[in-house]
Design an enzyme around this catalytic site. Structure first.
Site, short mmCIF file in Angstrom:
data_model
loop_
_atom_site.label_atom_id
_atom_site.label_comp_id
_atom_site.label_asym_id
_atom_site.label_seq_id
_atom_site.Cartn_x
_atom_site.Cartn_y
_atom_site.Cartn_z
CB CYS A 162 -1.00 -0.06 1.15
SG CYS A 162 -2.43 0.95 0.83
CG HIS B 4 -3.47 -3.20 4.28
ND1 HIS B 4 -2.28 -2.77 4.82
CD2 HIS B 4 -3.93 -2.19 3.53
CE1 HIS B 4 -2.04 -1.54 4.40
NE2 HIS B 4 -3.03 -1.15 3.62
NE ARG C 128 -9.05 5.93 2.62
CZ ARG C 128 -7.81 6.36 2.45
NH1 ARG C 128 -7.56 7.52 1.91
NH2 ARG C 128 -6.78 5.61 2.80
N1 GLN Z 1 -1.95 6.89 2.03
C1 GLN Z 1 -2.05 5.99 0.92
C2 GLN Z 1 -3.37 6.08 0.18
O1 GLN Z 1 -4.38 6.48 0.77
C3 GLN Z 1 -1.77 4.57 1.37
C4 GLN Z 1 -2.82 4.05 2.33
C5 GLN Z 1 -2.40 2.77 3.02
O2 GLN Z 1 -1.23 2.44 3.10
N2 GLN Z 1 -3.38 2.06 3.58
O3 GLN Z 1 -3.44 5.75 -0.97
#
Ligand code: GLN
Length: 237
Positions: free
Chosen positions: A96, A194, A130
């Site tokens: 990520c 994850h 998101r």
């Molecule tokens: N900050 C990054 C995004 O929002 C990665 C998020 C994360 O590692 N869960 O894309």
């Protein structure tokens, strides 16, 4: 650092900045699956104030929120240790935020492009929405892993360049944002998964271990990792 060359060194990069949703479990499962095969291991935790050693065998980076991610990228670029390890062909798994920052560029919290570590040919920007939820994807058959599952939570979207391959095709979820999830090149794998990714997908853990050890691994009896993999697949498909 361990004192014998027969110890497998698992380098856990920047737990102080990059460690969300139990990503530490990736380092722990590499250790467990190596030790089940009689391979001695050591987990080397490298905080962002410390240099990244080049003599590790497998490197793991986790996810992070936008601001810690920027700091991690700046420090990794200034340090240079991860790029040197990549040039030496070390196995690397980046999740990520870690995935985005090992690429050529990524977007900050205001979508400005910032330079990454440049060891994987990907470019990340920001999506409108998101990506949050369960993800299921079929890994490139070249890697022989099959279907993987994980949990994603990111704003970033990623384009894979000509010097890397998409890691997988999404069956469910967003991943890179164009029907693929993650990327790989040589012994470097990046992914949005994850969960943590390796306990949920033991075949992926074994691929990294095999790269780190440099030879085929003894097969293991199916254990809770394989049961968890099946259970998550059944639950989210
Ligand atoms: N900050 C990054 C995004 O929002 C990665 C998020 C994360 O590692 N869960 O894309």
């Amino acid at each position: 650092m361990g004192d014998t060359s027969s110890t497998l060194r698992i380098v856990w990069i920047y737990p102080d900045l990059l460690s969300t949703y139990g990503d530490r479990g990736n380092a722990l499962i590499l250790q467990r699956r190596a030790e089940l095969r009689g391979i001695r291991t050591e987990i080397v935790e490298v905080n962002s104030s410390d240099p990244v050693p080049t003599e590790g065998d497998v490197y793991v980076l986790g996810g992070g929120e936008d601001r810690p991610q920027i700091l991690a990228a700046e420090r990794l670029r200034a340090d240079g240790g991860l790029a040197r390890a990549a040039r030496r062909g070390k196995a690397i798994l980046a999740i990520c935020a870690g995935y985005q920052i090992i690429g050529e560029s990524y977007g900050d919290d205001a979508a400005n492009p910032l330079p990454g570590v440049g060891i994987l040919d990907i470019r990340s920007g920001r999506g409108d929405k998101r990506a949050v939820g369960e993800i299921v994807a079929d890994v490139d058959p070249m890697l022989g892993i099959g279907r993987i599952t994980g949990f994603e939570n990111h704003q970033g979207r990623t384009e894979v360049g000509g010097n890397a391959f998409p890691l997988s095709r999404t069956v469910r979820g967003i991943g890179n944002g164009s029907g693929t999830e993650g990327a790989y090149s040589g012994r470097i794998i990046g992914s949005y998964l994850h969960g943590p990714a390796l306990p949920r997908n033991p075949a992926l853990a074994d691929l990294l271990l095999q790269w780190a050890v440099g030879s085929d691994l003894a097969p293991l009896e199916p254990g809770w990792g394989e049961y968890l993999h099946k259970e998550r697949l059944a639950a989210v498909q």
